[in-house]
Design a protein around this motif. Structure first.
Motif, short mmCIF file in Angstrom:
data_model
loop_
_atom_site.label_atom_id
_atom_site.label_comp_id
_atom_site.label_asym_id
_atom_site.label_seq_id
_atom_site.Cartn_x
_atom_site.Cartn_y
_atom_site.Cartn_z
N GLU A 2 48.03 -49.26 -67.52
CA GLU A 2 46.81 -49.09 -68.29
C GLU A 2 45.99 -47.95 -67.67
O GLU A 2 45.73 -47.90 -66.48
CB GLU A 2 45.99 -50.38 -68.24
N GLY A 3 45.62 -46.99 -68.49
CA GLY A 3 44.77 -45.90 -68.02
C GLY A 3 45.52 -44.87 -67.21
O GLY A 3 44.90 -44.04 -66.56
N GLY A 4 46.87 -44.94 -67.18
CA GLY A 4 47.65 -43.98 -66.40
C GLY A 4 47.44 -42.58 -66.93
O GLY A 4 47.41 -42.37 -68.14
N GLY A 5 47.30 -41.61 -66.06
CA GLY A 5 47.03 -40.23 -66.49
C GLY A 5 45.58 -40.12 -66.89
O GLY A 5 44.86 -41.08 -66.98
N GLY A 6 45.10 -38.93 -67.11
CA GLY A 6 43.72 -38.73 -67.53
C GLY A 6 42.88 -38.24 -66.38
O GLY A 6 43.36 -37.97 -65.27
N THR A 7 41.60 -38.15 -66.65
CA THR A 7 40.69 -37.63 -65.64
C THR A 7 40.35 -38.72 -64.63
O THR A 7 40.59 -39.91 -64.87
CB THR A 7 39.38 -37.15 -66.30
N LEU A 8 39.80 -38.29 -63.53
CA LEU A 8 39.40 -39.22 -62.48
C LEU A 8 38.42 -40.25 -63.02
O LEU A 8 38.51 -41.44 -62.73
CB LEU A 8 38.78 -38.42 -61.32
N SER A 9 37.49 -39.80 -63.85
CA SER A 9 36.50 -40.70 -64.44
C SER A 9 37.15 -41.74 -65.35
O SER A 9 36.80 -42.93 -65.31
CB SER A 9 35.50 -39.86 -65.24
N GLU A 10 38.12 -41.34 -66.15
CA GLU A 10 38.80 -42.27 -67.05
C GLU A 10 39.61 -43.30 -66.25
O GLU A 10 39.60 -44.49 -66.57
CB GLU A 10 39.73 -41.51 -68.00
#
Length: 178
Positions: A2-10
């Motif tokens: 869940e939430g893998g990848g993306g920005t540090l904030s995400e």
């Protein structure tokens, strides 16, 4: 994941959501444990919830590894220090939740082991009590047999005395006749 990848904030937001879900799951497990201790040891729903919490904590720790990699690439030192603290905080909370879950699992295993031992002891006690009752019944039968034998001996003795008395009386009559 869940939430893998993306920005540090995400990724941080995903980790926070998982922390909340894990904390809530652990609280539900502990409420169930103290509201119904005997049922908690054997409930399948509890083991499913425990597994889900463990999975979430593992996922949080994976996200922390990803966030750790990302915060190190931030150029501005104040931002880097801020993210380092945030990631460390999430990692510490995840570790704290894992420790609490491990303690819960140990208590649950102990409760299950005690329940099994209690069932085994009760089974043995019931088996032993049946054995004791059988011995008591055998002794009661033996005592009844001794009483019956004693009564028969008294009857035989009384009959023998009656026969002897009768023979003695016949002897006395014969003496008078002769």
């Amino acid at each position: 994941m869940e939430g893998g990848g993306g920005t540090l904030s995400e990724i941080h937001q995903s980790a926070k959501k998982l922390l909340l879900r894990s904390r809530d799951g652990l609280e539900r497990l502990e409420r169930l444990e103290y509201s119904a201790p005997a049922a908690a040891a054997v409930s399948g729903a509890d083991s499913e919830l425990s597994f889900a919490v463990k999975k979430d904590i593992t996922q949080i720790q994976s996200l922390c590894v990803e966030m750790d990699r990302l915060w190190r690439s931030i150029a501005a030192k104040p931002q880097r220090d801020l993210w380092k603290r945030k990631v460390e905080q999430i990692a510490e909370e995840a570790e704290s939740l894992r420790a609490s879950l491990d303690k819960y699992n140990l208590r649950n295993q102990k409760r299950m082991r005690e329940a099994n031992e209690r069932a085994e002891l009760l089974g043995r006690a019931n088996g032993d009590s049946a054995h004791v009752l059988r011995i008591y019944d055998e002794e009661a039968q033996a005592l009844q047999s001794v009483r019956s034998s004693s009564q028969e001996l008294e009857n035989a003795n009384a009959l023998g005395e009656a026969i002897l008395s009768s023979i003695h009386g016949q002897r006395e009559r014969l003496k008078v006749i002769a």
